[in-house]
Design a protein around this motif. Sequence first.
Motif, PDB file in Angstrom:
ATOM      1  N   VAL A   1      38.533  46.291  43.322  1.00 41.30           N
ATOM      2  CA  VAL A   1      38.505  45.100  44.176  1.00 41.30           C
ATOM      3  C   VAL A   1      39.925  44.591  44.417  1.00 41.30           C
ATOM      4  CG1 VAL A   1      37.644  42.751  44.450  1.00 41.30           C
ATOM      5  CG2 VAL A   1      36.213  44.465  43.356  1.00 41.30           C
ATOM      6  N   ILE A   2      40.723  44.545  43.356  1.00 40.05           N
ATOM      7  CA  ILE A   2      42.115  44.116  43.506  1.00 40.05           C
ATOM      8  C   ILE A   2      42.874  45.084  44.400  1.00 40.05           C
ATOM      9  CG2 ILE A   2      44.297  43.751  42.273  1.00 40.05           C
ATOM     10  CD1 ILE A   2      42.698  42.696  39.927  1.00 40.05           C
ATOM     11  N   LYS A   3      42.613  46.355  44.235  1.00 40.23           N
ATOM     12  CA  LYS A   3      43.259  47.367  45.083  1.00 40.23           C
ATOM     13  C   LYS A   3      42.891  47.158  46.547  1.00 40.23           C
ATOM     14  CE  LYS A   3      43.843  52.380  45.568  1.00 40.23           C
ATOM     15  NZ  LYS A   3      43.459  53.715  45.047  1.00 40.23           N
TER      16      LYS A   3
ATOM     17  N   HIS B   1      37.414  36.950  51.202  1.00 45.67           N
ATOM     18  CA  HIS B   1      36.973  35.838  50.353  1.00 45.67           C
ATOM     19  C   HIS B   1      35.975  36.304  49.298  1.00 45.67           C
ATOM     20  CE1 HIS B   1      38.393  31.858  51.916  1.00 45.67           C
ATOM     21  NE2 HIS B   1      38.891  32.672  52.819  1.00 45.67           N
ATOM     22  N   GLU B   2      35.037  37.135  49.718  1.00 44.34           N
ATOM     23  CA  GLU B   2      34.006  37.619  48.789  1.00 44.34           C
ATOM     24  C   GLU B   2      34.627  38.466  47.679  1.00 44.34           C
ATOM     25  OE1 GLU B   2      31.382  39.617  51.445  1.00 44.34           O
ATOM     26  OE2 GLU B   2      30.239  37.804  51.956  1.00 44.34           O
ATOM     27  N   MET B   3      35.567  39.322  48.059  1.00 49.41           N
ATOM     28  CA  MET B   3      36.210  40.178  47.061  1.00 49.41           C
ATOM     29  C   MET B   3      37.063  39.353  46.107  1.00 49.41           C
ATOM     30  SD  MET B   3      37.296  43.755  48.960  1.00 49.41           S
ATOM     31  CE  MET B   3      38.368  42.979  50.173  1.00 49.41           C
ATOM     32  N   TYR B   4      37.781  38.388  46.655  1.00 47.76           N
ATOM     33  CA  TYR B   4      38.636  37.534  45.824  1.00 47.76           C
ATOM     34  C   TYR B   4      37.797  36.799  44.778  1.00 47.76           C
ATOM     35  CZ  TYR B   4      42.226  34.132  44.561  1.00 47.76           C
ATOM     36  OH  TYR B   4      43.125  33.369  43.856  1.00 47.76           O
ATOM     37  N   PHE B   5      36.704  36.193  45.212  1.00 49.81           N
ATOM     38  CA  PHE B   5      35.842  35.448  44.299  1.00 49.81           C
ATOM     39  C   PHE B   5      35.211  36.375  43.256  1.00 49.81           C
ATOM     40  CE2 PHE B   5      31.688  33.245  43.440  1.00 49.81           C
ATOM     41  CZ  PHE B   5      32.237  32.212  42.692  1.00 49.81           C
ATOM     42  N   ARG B   6      34.900  37.594  43.679  1.00 48.46           N
ATOM     43  CA  ARG B   6      34.294  38.577  42.774  1.00 48.46           C
ATOM     44  C   ARG B   6      35.209  38.882  41.589  1.00 48.46           C
ATOM     45  NH1 ARG B   6      32.573  44.625  44.815  1.00 48.46           N
ATOM     46  NH2 ARG B   6      32.433  45.630  42.768  1.00 48.46           N
ATOM     47  N   VAL B   7      36.502  38.897  41.819  1.00 50.65           N
ATOM     48  CA  VAL B   7      37.461  39.174  40.747  1.00 50.65           C
ATOM     49  C   VAL B   7      37.360  38.115  39.641  1.00 50.65           C
ATOM     50  CG1 VAL B   7      39.922  39.296  40.159  1.00 50.65           C
ATOM     51  CG2 VAL B   7      39.082  40.403  42.237  1.00 50.65           C
ATOM     52  N   PHE B   8      37.222  36.856  40.049  1.00 45.97           N
ATOM     53  CA  PHE B   8      37.324  35.744  39.102  1.00 45.97           C
ATOM     54  C   PHE B   8      35.992  35.232  38.552  1.00 45.97           C
ATOM     55  CE2 PHE B   8      41.293  35.503  41.503  1.00 45.97           C
ATOM     56  CZ  PHE B   8      42.219  35.351  40.484  1.00 45.97           C
ATOM     57  N   LYS B   9      34.903  35.500  39.259  1.00 52.29           N
ATOM     58  CA  LYS B   9      33.627  34.878  38.918  1.00 52.29           C
ATOM     59  C   LYS B   9      33.207  35.059  37.451  1.00 52.29           C
ATOM     60  CE  LYS B   9      28.872  34.203  40.465  1.00 52.29           C
ATOM     61  NZ  LYS B   9      28.323  34.170  39.104  1.00 52.29           N
TER      62      LYS B   9
ATOM     63  N   LEU C   1      46.081  35.438  42.026  1.00 53.08           N
ATOM     64  CA  LEU C   1      46.041  36.895  42.011  1.00 53.08           C
ATOM     65  C   LEU C   1      47.347  37.424  42.609  1.00 53.08           C
ATOM     66  CD1 LEU C   1      43.003  39.094  43.063  1.00 53.08           C
ATOM     67  CD2 LEU C   1      45.341  39.781  43.538  1.00 53.08           C
ATOM     68  N   PRO C   2      48.327  37.763  41.777  1.00 53.23           N
ATOM     69  CA  PRO C   2      49.580  38.322  42.296  1.00 53.23           C
ATOM     70  C   PRO C   2      49.351  39.715  42.886  1.00 53.23           C
ATOM     71  CG  PRO C   2      49.832  37.516  40.033  1.00 53.23           C
ATOM     72  CD  PRO C   2      48.367  37.596  40.322  1.00 53.23           C
ATOM     73  N   LEU C   3      49.939  39.974  44.024  1.00 52.20           N
ATOM     74  CA  LEU C   3      49.817  41.290  44.664  1.00 52.20           C
ATOM     75  C   LEU C   3      50.990  42.200  44.309  1.00 52.20           C
ATOM     76  CD1 LEU C   3      48.426  40.200  48.141  1.00 52.20           C
ATOM     77  CD2 LEU C   3      47.185  41.298  46.264  1.00 52.20           C
TER      78      LEU C   3
ATOM     79  N   LYS D   1      54.674  36.279  32.753  1.00 52.72           N
ATOM     80  CA  LYS D   1      54.793  37.684  33.122  1.00 52.72           C
ATOM     81  C   LYS D   1      53.378  38.212  33.364  1.00 52.72           C
ATOM     82  CE  LYS D   1      56.724  42.121  31.598  1.00 52.72           C
ATOM     83  NZ  LYS D   1      55.516  42.929  31.900  1.00 52.72           N
ATOM     84  N   ILE D   2      53.117  38.584  34.606  1.00 50.93           N
ATOM     85  CA  ILE D   2      51.795  39.080  34.980  1.00 50.93           C
ATOM     86  C   ILE D   2      51.971  40.405  35.710  1.00 50.93           C
ATOM     87  CG2 ILE D   2      49.634  38.554  36.189  1.00 50.93           C
ATOM     88  CD1 ILE D   2      50.450  35.608  36.144  1.00 50.93           C
ATOM     89  N   ASN D   3      51.420  41.461  35.156  1.00 50.36           N
ATOM     90  CA  ASN D   3      51.532  42.784  35.769  1.00 50.36           C
ATOM     91  C   ASN D   3      50.572  42.906  36.944  1.00 50.36           C
ATOM     92  OD1 ASN D   3      53.435  43.755  33.814  1.00 50.36           O
ATOM     93  ND2 ASN D   3      51.736  44.035  32.382  1.00 50.36           N
ATOM     94  N   TYR D   4      50.932  43.752  37.911  1.00 51.79           N
ATOM     95  CA  TYR D   4      50.009  44.020  39.014  1.00 51.79           C
ATOM     96  C   TYR D   4      48.686  44.525  38.426  1.00 51.79           C
ATOM     97  CZ  TYR D   4      47.654  46.375  42.823  1.00 51.79           C
ATOM     98  OH  TYR D   4      46.705  46.783  43.720  1.00 51.79           O
ATOM     99  N   GLY D   5      47.592  43.954  38.894  1.00 52.18           N
ATOM    100  CA  GLY D   5      46.281  44.298  38.355  1.00 52.18           C
ATOM    101  C   GLY D   5      45.752  43.246  37.400  1.00 52.18           C
ATOM    102  N   GLU D   6      46.630  42.318  36.989  1.00 55.04           N
ATOM    103  CA  GLU D   6      46.221  41.189  36.163  1.00 55.04           C
ATOM    104  C   GLU D   6      46.140  39.933  37.023  1.00 55.04           C
ATOM    105  OE1 GLU D   6      48.114  42.454  31.842  1.00 55.04           O
ATOM    106  OE2 GLU D   6      49.319  41.239  33.202  1.00 55.04           O
ATOM    107  N   VAL D   7      45.395  38.942  36.545  1.00 56.04           N
ATOM    108  CA  VAL D   7      45.240  37.684  37.279  1.00 56.04           C
ATOM    109  C   VAL D   7      45.409  36.513  36.319  1.00 56.04           C
ATOM    110  CG1 VAL D   7      43.710  38.728  38.994  1.00 56.04           C
ATOM    111  CG2 VAL D   7      42.717  37.619  36.966  1.00 56.04           C
TER     112      VAL D   7
END
Length: 208
Positions: A23-25, A77-85, A135-137, A184-190
Amino acid sequence: METVEKDFIKKGYSIIKPKDKDVIKNLHNFVISYLRKKISKNIPLNLNKLNNHINIEDVNSIRLDLYKNINSSKKFHEMYFRVFKPYLSKIIGDDISKQKKINLNIQLPQDFNSTLDLHADTFAGESPHEVITWLPLASVYKSNSMYVFPLDISKKIVSKIENYNTVGTDKILINYKKKLKFLKINYGEVLIFSANLMHGNKVNQTKD
Protein backbone atom coordinates in the motif's frame (compact mmCIF):
# COMPACT_ATOMS: atom_id res chain seq x y z
CA MET A 1 -0.44 -3.73 25.69
CA GLU A 2 1.48 -3.58 22.40
CA THR A 3 4.51 -1.41 21.65
CA VAL A 4 2.53 1.09 19.56
CA GLU A 5 0.16 1.82 22.44
CA LYS A 6 2.95 1.91 25.02
CA ASP A 7 5.00 4.35 22.94
CA PHE A 8 1.99 6.56 22.28
CA ILE A 9 1.05 6.76 25.97
CA LYS A 10 4.62 7.31 27.19
CA LYS A 11 6.09 9.55 24.47
CA GLY A 12 3.03 10.92 22.66
CA TYR A 13 4.13 9.34 19.39
CA SER A 14 4.98 6.00 17.83
CA ILE A 15 7.04 5.08 14.76
CA ILE A 16 5.50 2.04 13.08
CA LYS A 17 6.55 -0.36 10.35
CA PRO A 18 3.20 -1.33 8.75
CA LYS A 19 2.77 -4.88 7.55
CA ASP A 20 1.14 -3.90 4.27
CA LYS A 21 4.19 -2.59 2.40
CA ASP A 22 2.44 -2.75 -0.98
CA VAL A 23 0.00 0.00 0.00
CA ILE A 24 2.83 2.39 0.86
CA LYS A 25 4.55 1.47 -2.39
CA ASN A 26 1.35 2.28 -4.32
CA LEU A 27 1.06 5.69 -2.60
CA HIS A 28 4.73 6.33 -3.38
CA ASN A 29 4.24 5.35 -7.02
CA PHE A 30 1.21 7.65 -7.33
CA VAL A 31 3.44 10.60 -6.41
CA ILE A 32 6.33 9.42 -8.61
CA SER A 33 3.95 9.08 -11.56
CA TYR A 34 2.72 12.65 -11.06
CA LEU A 35 6.25 14.07 -10.75
CA ARG A 36 7.48 12.26 -13.86
CA LYS A 37 4.49 13.43 -15.85
CA LYS A 38 4.57 17.07 -14.68
CA ILE A 39 8.28 17.71 -14.18
CA SER A 40 10.65 15.15 -15.65
CA LYS A 41 10.71 11.50 -16.68
CA ASN A 42 14.06 11.32 -14.87
CA ILE A 43 12.59 11.77 -11.39
CA PRO A 44 14.18 8.94 -9.36
CA LEU A 45 12.26 6.37 -7.36
CA ASN A 46 14.30 7.49 -4.35
CA LEU A 47 12.62 10.78 -3.46
CA ASN A 48 15.51 11.66 -1.14
CA LYS A 49 17.17 12.94 -4.32
CA LEU A 50 14.20 14.98 -5.55
CA ASN A 51 16.21 18.15 -4.82
CA ASN A 52 18.40 17.34 -7.84
CA HIS A 53 15.40 17.75 -10.13
CA ILE A 54 13.33 20.68 -8.84
CA ASN A 55 14.20 24.22 -7.77
CA ILE A 56 13.28 25.81 -4.47
CA GLU A 57 11.30 28.57 -6.19
CA ASP A 58 9.07 25.93 -7.84
CA VAL A 59 8.37 23.91 -4.69
CA ASN A 60 5.14 25.60 -3.63
CA SER A 61 3.44 25.43 -7.03
CA ILE A 62 4.44 21.76 -7.37
CA ARG A 63 3.26 21.03 -3.84
CA LEU A 64 -0.13 22.68 -4.36
CA ASP A 65 -0.77 20.93 -7.67
CA LEU A 66 0.25 17.55 -6.24
CA TYR A 67 -1.90 18.26 -3.17
CA LYS A 68 -4.91 18.75 -5.47
CA ASN A 69 -4.16 15.51 -7.32
CA ILE A 70 -3.85 13.54 -4.10
CA ASN A 71 -7.08 14.91 -2.69
CA SER A 72 -9.06 14.34 -5.86
CA SER A 73 -8.18 10.65 -5.73
CA LYS A 74 -10.60 8.58 -3.66
CA LYS A 75 -8.27 5.60 -4.08
CA PHE A 76 -5.34 7.51 -2.58
CA HIS A 77 -7.44 8.41 0.47
CA GLU A 78 -8.57 4.81 0.92
CA MET A 79 -5.03 3.47 0.68
CA TYR A 80 -3.67 6.10 3.04
CA PHE A 81 -6.29 5.32 5.69
CA ARG A 82 -5.70 1.59 5.22
CA VAL A 83 -2.07 2.01 6.29
CA PHE A 84 -3.01 3.59 9.63
CA LYS A 85 -6.37 2.06 10.54
CA PRO A 86 -5.07 -1.00 12.51
CA TYR A 87 -3.01 1.25 14.77
CA LEU A 88 -5.60 4.01 15.17
CA SER A 89 -8.15 1.38 16.14
CA LYS A 90 -5.89 0.20 18.97
CA ILE A 91 -5.36 3.72 20.28
CA ILE A 92 -8.72 5.43 19.81
CA GLY A 93 -11.09 2.62 18.81
CA ASP A 94 -12.98 1.85 15.60
CA ASP A 95 -15.32 4.85 15.68
CA ILE A 96 -13.03 7.14 13.68
CA SER A 97 -13.73 10.38 11.85
CA LYS A 98 -10.94 11.75 9.70
CA GLN A 99 -9.86 15.00 8.14
CA LYS A 100 -11.17 15.47 4.59
CA LYS A 101 -7.84 16.55 3.11
CA ILE A 102 -4.41 14.94 3.23
CA ASN A 103 -1.71 17.57 3.62
CA LEU A 104 1.63 17.48 1.81
CA ASN A 105 5.04 18.93 2.55
CA ILE A 106 8.19 19.06 0.41
CA GLN A 107 11.30 20.16 2.28
CA LEU A 108 14.27 20.75 0.02
CA PRO A 109 17.74 21.54 1.40
CA GLN A 110 18.17 25.22 2.30
CA ASP A 111 14.50 26.05 1.66
CA PHE A 112 13.76 28.75 4.24
CA ASN A 113 10.09 28.96 3.20
CA SER A 114 9.11 25.41 4.19
CA THR A 115 9.75 25.63 7.92
CA LEU A 116 7.08 25.22 10.57
CA ASP A 117 7.42 26.94 13.94
CA LEU A 118 7.21 24.99 17.18
CA HIS A 119 3.57 24.27 18.04
CA ALA A 120 1.04 21.70 19.15
CA ASP A 121 -1.95 21.14 16.87
CA THR A 122 -4.26 21.96 19.78
CA PHE A 123 -3.03 25.57 19.50
CA ALA A 124 -5.04 25.83 16.26
CA GLY A 125 -8.20 24.56 17.92
CA GLU A 126 -7.77 20.85 17.17
CA SER A 127 -9.16 18.39 19.68
CA PRO A 128 -6.70 17.25 22.39
CA HIS A 129 -7.98 13.73 21.61
CA GLU A 130 -6.94 13.95 17.95
CA VAL A 131 -4.25 11.66 16.55
CA ILE A 132 -2.11 12.89 13.64
CA THR A 133 -0.61 10.61 11.02
CA TRP A 134 2.48 11.13 8.86
CA LEU A 135 3.61 8.94 5.99
CA PRO A 136 7.04 10.04 4.68
CA LEU A 137 7.60 9.16 1.02
CA ALA A 138 11.36 9.17 1.59
CA SER A 139 13.59 8.34 4.52
CA VAL A 140 13.81 11.31 6.91
CA TYR A 141 16.45 12.14 9.49
CA LYS A 142 17.99 15.13 11.24
CA SER A 143 16.83 18.48 9.83
CA ASN A 144 14.95 17.05 6.81
CA SER A 145 12.59 15.46 9.31
CA MET A 146 10.43 17.01 12.02
CA TYR A 147 11.49 17.45 15.63
CA VAL A 148 9.39 16.68 18.70
CA PHE A 149 9.49 17.17 22.42
CA PRO A 150 8.46 14.07 24.40
CA LEU A 151 4.97 14.25 25.87
CA ASP A 152 6.08 15.04 29.43
CA ILE A 153 8.20 17.96 28.18
CA SER A 154 5.42 19.09 25.84
CA LYS A 155 3.04 19.25 28.81
CA LYS A 156 5.59 21.26 30.79
CA ILE A 157 6.04 23.72 27.90
CA VAL A 158 2.28 24.11 27.39
CA SER A 159 1.76 24.79 31.12
CA LYS A 160 4.17 27.75 30.81
CA ILE A 161 3.25 28.85 27.28
CA GLU A 162 1.96 32.26 28.38
CA ASN A 163 5.48 33.12 29.56
CA TYR A 164 6.62 32.99 25.93
CA ASN A 165 3.96 35.31 24.47
CA THR A 166 6.37 38.22 24.17
CA VAL A 167 9.72 36.46 23.65
CA GLY A 168 8.41 33.90 21.13
CA THR A 169 8.83 30.15 20.66
CA ASP A 170 12.54 30.44 19.78
CA LYS A 171 13.14 30.92 23.51
CA ILE A 172 11.48 27.54 24.15
CA LEU A 173 13.88 25.88 21.72
CA ILE A 174 16.80 27.43 23.61
CA ASN A 175 15.50 26.51 27.07
CA TYR A 176 14.68 22.91 26.14
CA LYS A 177 17.22 22.25 23.37
CA LYS A 178 18.59 19.14 25.12
CA LYS A 179 15.11 17.57 25.04
CA LEU A 180 14.45 18.26 21.35
CA LYS A 181 14.57 15.17 19.15
CA PHE A 182 14.60 14.92 15.35
CA LEU A 183 12.74 11.79 14.32
CA LYS A 184 14.50 9.24 12.12
CA ILE A 185 11.91 7.43 10.02
CA ASN A 186 12.95 5.06 7.25
CA TYR A 187 11.00 4.81 4.00
CA GLY A 188 8.27 2.25 4.64
CA GLU A 189 7.73 3.40 8.23
CA VAL A 190 5.04 5.81 9.42
CA LEU A 191 4.38 8.04 12.40
CA ILE A 192 1.36 8.65 14.59
CA PHE A 193 1.40 11.34 17.27
CA SER A 194 -0.81 13.20 19.69
CA ALA A 195 -2.26 16.64 18.92
CA ASN A 196 -0.79 17.67 22.28
CA LEU A 197 2.80 16.96 21.20
CA MET A 198 5.01 20.01 20.66
CA HIS A 199 6.72 19.71 17.28
CA GLY A 200 7.97 21.62 14.24
CA ASN A 201 10.76 21.65 11.69
CA LYS A 202 13.82 23.70 10.83
CA VAL A 203 15.65 24.61 7.65
CA ASN A 204 16.81 21.40 5.99
CA GLN A 205 20.60 21.36 6.34
CA THR A 206 21.04 17.86 4.92
CA LYS A 207 21.77 16.98 1.29
CA ASP A 208 18.45 15.10 0.86
